[in-house]
Design a protein around this motif. Structure first.
Motif, PDB file in Angstrom:
ATOM      1  N   GLY A 136      -3.895   7.989   8.198  1.00  0.00           N
ATOM      2  CA  GLY A 136      -4.754   7.256   9.160  1.00  0.00           C
ATOM      3  C   GLY A 136      -5.726   6.502   7.950  1.00  0.00           C
ATOM      4  N   GLU A 137      -6.123   6.743   7.052  1.00  0.00           N
ATOM      5  CA  GLU A 137      -7.037   5.957   6.291  1.00  0.00           C
ATOM      6  C   GLU A 137      -6.444   4.723   5.689  1.00  0.00           C
ATOM      7  OE1 GLU A 137      -8.258   8.564   2.940  1.00  0.00           O
ATOM      8  OE2 GLU A 137      -9.599   9.736   4.260  1.00  0.00           O
ATOM      9  N   LEU A 138      -4.928   4.957   5.607  1.00  0.00           N
ATOM     10  CA  LEU A 138      -4.229   3.518   4.983  1.00  0.00           C
ATOM     11  C   LEU A 138      -4.020   2.604   6.172  1.00  0.00           C
ATOM     12  CD1 LEU A 138      -2.122   2.261   3.453  1.00  0.00           C
ATOM     13  CD2 LEU A 138      -0.342   3.475   4.714  1.00  0.00           C
ATOM     14  N   LEU A 139      -3.869   3.138   7.354  1.00  0.00           N
ATOM     15  CA  LEU A 139      -3.838   2.053   8.307  1.00  0.00           C
ATOM     16  C   LEU A 139      -5.254   1.520   8.799  1.00  0.00           C
ATOM     17  CD1 LEU A 139      -1.254   3.919  10.969  1.00  0.00           C
ATOM     18  CD2 LEU A 139      -0.781   1.827   9.309  1.00  0.00           C
ATOM     19  N   SER A 140      -6.176   2.376   8.645  1.00  0.00           N
ATOM     20  CA  SER A 140      -7.500   1.937   9.038  1.00  0.00           C
ATOM     21  C   SER A 140      -8.044   0.787   8.045  1.00  0.00           C
ATOM     22  CB  SER A 140      -8.601   2.943   8.979  1.00  0.00           C
ATOM     23  OG  SER A 140      -8.210   3.863   9.875  1.00  0.00           O
ATOM     24  N   SER A 141      -7.774   1.175   6.588  1.00  0.00           N
ATOM     25  CA  SER A 141      -8.088   0.173   5.629  1.00  0.00           C
ATOM     26  C   SER A 141      -7.394  -1.120   5.933  1.00  0.00           C
ATOM     27  CB  SER A 141      -7.972   0.704   4.338  1.00  0.00           C
ATOM     28  OG  SER A 141      -6.569   1.033   4.125  1.00  0.00           O
ATOM     29  N   ILE A 142      -6.000  -1.089   6.223  1.00  0.00           N
ATOM     30  CA  ILE A 142      -5.518  -2.224   6.428  1.00  0.00           C
ATOM     31  C   ILE A 142      -6.065  -3.070   7.543  1.00  0.00           C
ATOM     32  CG2 ILE A 142      -3.108  -3.041   7.251  1.00  0.00           C
ATOM     33  CD1 ILE A 142      -1.825  -0.813   5.580  1.00  0.00           C
ATOM     34  N   ASP A 170      -4.578   8.571  15.865  1.00  0.00           N
ATOM     35  CA  ASP A 170      -3.736   9.563  16.383  1.00  0.00           C
ATOM     36  C   ASP A 170      -2.338  10.085  15.429  1.00  0.00           C
ATOM     37  OD1 ASP A 170      -4.743  10.134  19.290  1.00  0.00           O
ATOM     38  OD2 ASP A 170      -4.550   8.020  19.247  1.00  0.00           O
ATOM     39  N   VAL A 171      -2.199  11.427  15.123  1.00  0.00           N
ATOM     40  CA  VAL A 171      -1.166  11.874  14.446  1.00  0.00           C
ATOM     41  C   VAL A 171      -0.513  12.845  15.566  1.00  0.00           C
ATOM     42  CG1 VAL A 171      -0.465  13.009  12.492  1.00  0.00           C
ATOM     43  CG2 VAL A 171      -2.217  11.521  12.351  1.00  0.00           C
ATOM     44  N   ARG A 191       0.869  -1.162   0.071  1.00  0.00           N
ATOM     45  CA  ARG A 191      -0.131   0.087  -0.017  1.00  0.00           C
ATOM     46  C   ARG A 191       0.805   1.156   0.073  1.00  0.00           C
ATOM     47  NH1 ARG A 191      -5.054  -0.690   2.421  1.00  0.00           N
ATOM     48  NH2 ARG A 191      -6.178  -2.706   1.751  1.00  0.00           N
ATOM     49  N   LEU A 192       1.967   1.399   0.757  1.00  0.00           N
ATOM     50  CA  LEU A 192       2.841   2.396   0.751  1.00  0.00           C
ATOM     51  C   LEU A 192       3.526   2.614  -0.499  1.00  0.00           C
ATOM     52  CD1 LEU A 192       4.422   2.012   4.178  1.00  0.00           C
ATOM     53  CD2 LEU A 192       2.746   3.876   3.547  1.00  0.00           C
ATOM     54  N   SER A 193       3.786   1.453  -1.167  1.00  0.00           N
ATOM     55  CA  SER A 193       4.469   1.567  -2.489  1.00  0.00           C
ATOM     56  C   SER A 193       3.623   1.776  -3.466  1.00  0.00           C
ATOM     57  CB  SER A 193       5.400   0.067  -2.776  1.00  0.00           C
ATOM     58  OG  SER A 193       5.852   0.004  -3.928  1.00  0.00           O
ATOM     59  N   ALA A 194       2.355   1.904  -3.130  1.00  0.00           N
ATOM     60  CA  ALA A 194       1.393   1.960  -4.606  1.00  0.00           C
ATOM     61  C   ALA A 194       1.415   3.440  -4.963  1.00  0.00           C
ATOM     62  CB  ALA A 194       0.021   1.606  -4.089  1.00  0.00           C
ATOM     63  N   SER A 195       1.876   4.417  -3.971  1.00  0.00           N
ATOM     64  CA  SER A 195       1.763   5.664  -4.057  1.00  0.00           C
ATOM     65  C   SER A 195       3.211   6.383  -3.868  1.00  0.00           C
ATOM     66  CB  SER A 195       0.652   6.528  -3.309  1.00  0.00           C
ATOM     67  OG  SER A 195       0.864   7.984  -3.514  1.00  0.00           O
ATOM     68  N   VAL A 196       3.637   7.187  -5.073  1.00  0.00           N
ATOM     69  CA  VAL A 196       4.830   7.983  -4.799  1.00  0.00           C
ATOM     70  C   VAL A 196       4.637   9.329  -4.273  1.00  0.00           C
ATOM     71  CG1 VAL A 196       6.029   6.482  -6.526  1.00  0.00           C
ATOM     72  CG2 VAL A 196       5.066   8.368  -7.392  1.00  0.00           C
ATOM     73  N   ALA A 197       3.353   9.681  -4.181  1.00  0.00           N
ATOM     74  CA  ALA A 197       2.936  11.222  -3.747  1.00  0.00           C
ATOM     75  C   ALA A 197       3.360  11.469  -2.307  1.00  0.00           C
ATOM     76  CB  ALA A 197       1.545  11.554  -4.340  1.00  0.00           C
ATOM     77  N   TYR A 198       3.025  12.575  -2.111  1.00  0.00           N
ATOM     78  CA  TYR A 198       3.056  13.067  -0.603  1.00  0.00           C
ATOM     79  C   TYR A 198       1.967  12.313   0.364  1.00  0.00           C
ATOM     80  CZ  TYR A 198       3.257  15.536   3.812  1.00  0.00           C
ATOM     81  OH  TYR A 198       3.304  15.871   5.370  1.00  0.00           O
ATOM     82  N   TRP A 199       2.220  11.606   1.270  1.00  0.00           N
ATOM     83  CA  TRP A 199       1.141  11.040   2.240  1.00  0.00           C
ATOM     84  C   TRP A 199       0.775  12.027   3.175  1.00  0.00           C
ATOM     85  CZ3 TRP A 199      -1.238   6.433   1.436  1.00  0.00           C
ATOM     86  CH2 TRP A 199      -0.760   5.537   0.916  1.00  0.00           C
ATOM     87  N   SER A 200      -0.364  12.652   3.250  1.00  0.00           N
ATOM     88  CA  SER A 200      -1.044  13.444   4.296  1.00  0.00           C
ATOM     89  C   SER A 200      -1.231  12.752   5.483  1.00  0.00           C
ATOM     90  CB  SER A 200      -2.038  14.203   3.712  1.00  0.00           C
ATOM     91  OG  SER A 200      -3.097  13.488   3.399  1.00  0.00           O
TER      92      SER A 200
END
Length: 811
Positions: free
Chosen positions: A287-293, A602-603, A273-282
């Motif tokens: 948060g959405e990434l970890l939730s979806s995982i 949390d961020v 999932r992290l590799s799928a995007s080379v743009a900036y991770w906001s």
């Protein structure tokens, strides 16, 4: 002769030389115009950052570009103020010193907070016309490091990611590795290396040393260098801010099979999932990434035959640069200690002591709170209720027993009126039968015919049989066949427990026990459509509680065909649980979710310089309060292994003192030490220097050429790879029998003493060390001599020794 050759234009040589010199001066002026400084304001997710590129034209004609990044700001006006200050500092310095001056100013801005009256307008423009040549030159270069020019073309390919850059058209391209075709994509994020160092370790402590290998133990996962891990798994992560690390703690609920499965799966979902995007991770996208995982893990876990009935409390901490994103659910704790000794609890309480969680669970159909005594306190647990159903009236029992049956053990109108189940065979219990049953029961429970102490419950029971008779009459008037179906479903299901058996489910649905889950699901929808004929509300809901209970039983029956069999058929197999959120626990998720798999997010931005401590704690460590945890961590500021072992050991000891037994006595703790250092160089790299990603390029070694004198204490354990110990005669004869956990505890006890009195090191080395260096005379016991790079033959040990300060103890 050369002057009068055939190709001569007739122009005098002095004139040709003058034109050539003028052309060279013009080109020089154009190149000088491409140097200087360039200010931009970039958006990073929900924040802004000022970026000043300082460029100097070298004598060779090459450009020396240095990119200086200001601090992360919440508003654009603050970033603009930073940028204008950086530009003024650059233009006020000597040309050779501009980059260093701007870097120092960037460092100073990290602690600067602007007042509102000092800020410019939010839409203030920072572009200047004189910057346009430099802007055009930099736009023709790809962002970030690791780019390689293809031949002499204006085309670049990334060395490690499937990306390309067309400098002529100023566009980025993504390479489809299957088809080999390029497609246009968004510009990649230019990674930033923050001045943050990471050290992490985890410990488990139970009632015995065997507990650390128990299948019920908490599990931890530490990925200190995500870029290297991604490269090993062929998942390029070269556009992530550095350092990039991930820490995970998993705590089993009911058993350990689910946590073991999740520990093997989570990194296989995170890295792609992290590799799928080379743009900036906001912040929000992380948060959405970890939730979806976690939601995906939960969905797949519920389909695993061997572990779907078990559950997992989990905490995942993702560090990118100076940002820490934490997702947690269940009974795990996440604590953060800042350099000023203040601390905060990340996450939320996901148990019944949280009012919001309790109300949510109670609002779910079929939910019930059970209580279990825990010493002097009581714990509220979550479990599907075992619904009792008594439809037969016993004439011999007294009025009080009959009132109790009506109020407690008759969940539907048919059971309340004691209607015979034979009435559901083909013909529904009609209004006449309902009225007869009502009259018969009214003679027994009417408030006027009972003793004074039973009048209140008798009145409630009387009202219930009145409502039941009216409901059965309404069923008959609406649809006799649907009423008969509802009666049959409620009667066949009878008393319901946590899980409907397959045999009961087959009888409810009218299928054979070997029917498929698809057939069961189809049959459920078919019967549900018949139940709807008895009445619907305007909002689309079922009109009567009996309908709702019948629909719930149909869902449970269909789920019984889809669910894997329960391996342990004992009464405690599906015991009540404490968490209100967890992965797995199929019986509490399907067909209706009492528990959720949505984590708390949390961020945290680690902006304060100094040492931050992140602690992930299993449920067993609740024996220690938050303040007690931090007292133990502060004692070992830079030593995560000693800190985690101290917390886990003390928590396990306190649990044992309380007399608790079982898997809840195994304490797990993961401690990460995040050192945020300051310096003018922090976070700034030369934009014009072609550097490989951190995972591939060699870093500048601050310890090269350094020599230190060191002493050590060595304890051996039975998990050593070497089968033959040539130095076993120093302490004992025969093979080493000490477990690893015991060796760690002994070293921790010695470290506690030596922390307060380091002059005793040679005494402990002589008495306890199992290395031949313990035979050195006097204060040289345990002496390793002068240590330098390559002197010990163990790079990890050398790195640790060379990184210590004078008189400092290692972890």
């Amino acid at each position: 002769a050369a002057q009068f050759s055939e190709g001569w234009s007739g122009t005098p040589m002095w004139q040709l030389k003058q034109e050539r010199e003028e052309q060279q001066k013009k080109e020089q002026r154009q190149r000088e115009a491409q140097a200087g400084d360039l200010l931009t304001i970039e958006r990073e997710g929900e924040a802004f950052r000022s970026i000043l590129v300082v460029s100097r034209l070298e004598g060779s004609g090459a450009f020396n570009d240095t990119k200086c990044r200001g601090p992360r700001r919440r508003t654009r006006a603050e970033a603009v103020k930073d940028g204008l200050l950086l530009r003024a500092a650059c233009r006020g310095a000597k040309e050779a010193e501009r980059a260093a001056v701007v870097q120092r100013q960037c460092h100073n801005l990290q602690r600067k907070q602007w007042r509102p009256e000092e800020l410019p307008a939010e839409d203030t423009a920072v572009e200047e016309a004189t910057e346009e040549p430099m802007r055009q030159r930099l736009a023709a270069k790809p962002r970030g490091n690791g780019w390689q020019r293809v031949g002499d073309k204006e085309f670049f390919k990334h060395a490690y990611a499937p990306l390309a850059f067309d400098s002529k058209r100023r566009r980025y391209l993504h390479l489809d590795e299957v088809s080999g075709q390029y497609s246009e994509c968004d510009p990649p994020h230019e990674p930033m290396e923050y001045s943050v160092t990471v050290a992490a370790s985890a410990s488990l402590v139970g009632r015995s040393d065997e507990d650390v290998t128990s299948p019920l133990r908490p599990r931890t996962l530490i990925l200190k260098e995500l870029v290297k891990t991604g490269a090993a798994m062929k998942q390029p992560l070269y556009f992530l801010d550095q350092p990039a690390a991930c820490f995970v703690l998993l705590d089993g609920v009911r058993g350990g099979s689910a946590s073991e499965w999740c520990s093997r799966q989570i990194h296989t979902k995170l890295l792609p999932r992290l590799s799928a995007s080379v743009a900036y991770w906001s912040d929000s996208s992380l948060g959405e990434l970890l939730s979806s995982i976690l939601v995906e893990l939960d969905t797949q876990l519920l389909q695993q035959p061997g572990c779907c009935w078990d559950g997992v409390s989990i905490a995942v901490a993702l560090l990118l640069g100076s940002r820490l994103v934490v997702a947690s659910l269940g009974l795990v704790r996440v604590l953060l200690l800042t350099p000023d000794n203040s601390w905060q609890l990340l996450g939320s309480r996901h148990d019944m002591s949280c009012e919001e969680e309790r109300l949510r669970v109670e609002a779910c159909s079929g939910a019930e709170l059970s209580r279990r005594s825990a010493g002097e306190s009581e714990q509220q647990l979550v479990q599907k209720p075992a619904q009792e159903r008594q439809w037969e009236a016993v004439e011999a029992q007294g009025t009080e027993e009959e009132v109790q049956r009506i109020l407690v053990a008759s969940p539907d109108a048919f059971a309340t009126l004691c209607l015979e189940p034979s009435m559901s065979e083909g013909v529904a219990a009609d209004g006449k039968a309902a009225r007869s049953a009502y009259k018969r029961l009214a003679l027994r429970v009417h408030p006027d015919k009972v003793p004074e102490n039973l009048k209140a419950p008798a009145k409630e029971a009387f009202e219930k049989i009145e409502a039941a008779a009216a409901a059965v009459e309404a069923f008959w008037d609406s649809d006799a066949a649907a009423a008969a179906l509802l009666h049959r479903v409620l009667h066949v299901a009878g008393a319901t427990g946590a899980v409907v058996s397959r045999a009961v489910a087959a009888a409810v649905l009218g299928l054979s026990v070997d029917a498929s889950s698809d057939e069961a699901r189809y049959r459920q929808h078919e019967l549900f459509e018949q139940l709807q004929k008895l009445g619907m509300l305007t909002d689309g809901g079922l009109a009567y509680p009996e309908q709702k209970r019948g629909a719930w039983i149909l869902e449970e029956a269909a789920e019984a065909f889809a669910a894997p069999p329960i391996k342990d058929q004992s009464a405690t197999a599906l015991q009540a649980v404490r968490p209100t959120r967890a992965l797995g626990l199929r019986d509490l998720k399907l067909p209706r979710p009492l528990l959720l798999a949505q984590p708390h997010l949390d961020v945290v931005h680690l902006e304060q310089e100094g040492i931050h401590h992140l602690a992930l704690l299993s449920s067993c460590t609740a024996a220690l309060a938050d303040g007690e945890v931090f007292e133990r961590i502060r004692k070992f500021q830079k030593h995560p292994k000693a800190a985690s072992l101290s917390v886990a050991a003390d928590a396990a000891a306190r649990i044992q003192e309380s007399g608790t037994v079982g898997p809840s006595t195994i304490a797990g703790c993961l401690v990460a030490v995040l050192c945020v250092g300051g310096g003018p160089e922090a976070g700034n790299t030369g934009a014009d220097q072609e550097m490989e990603p951190n995972a591939k390029r060699a870093r500048k070694d601050a310890n090269s050429g350094r020599k230190v004198r060191a002493q050590h204490i060595l304890l051996k354990h039975k998990e050593l790879k070497s089968k033959i110990d040539p130095e076993a005669h120093l302490r004992q004869k025969g093979p080493v029998t000490r477990p690893l956990a015991e060796a760690e505890r002994e070293l921790l006890r010695m470290k506690n003493v030596l922390t307060s009195d380091p002059k005793q090191f040679h005494v402990f080395a002589r008495k306890h060390s199992e290395c031949k260096s313990c035979l050195q005379p006097g204060q040289l016991a345990g002496d390793l001599g002068w240590v330098s790079r390559g002197s010990l033959g163990d790079p990890a040990l050398e790195e640790m020794v060379l990184g210590l300060e004078v008189h400092e103890l290692s972890d």
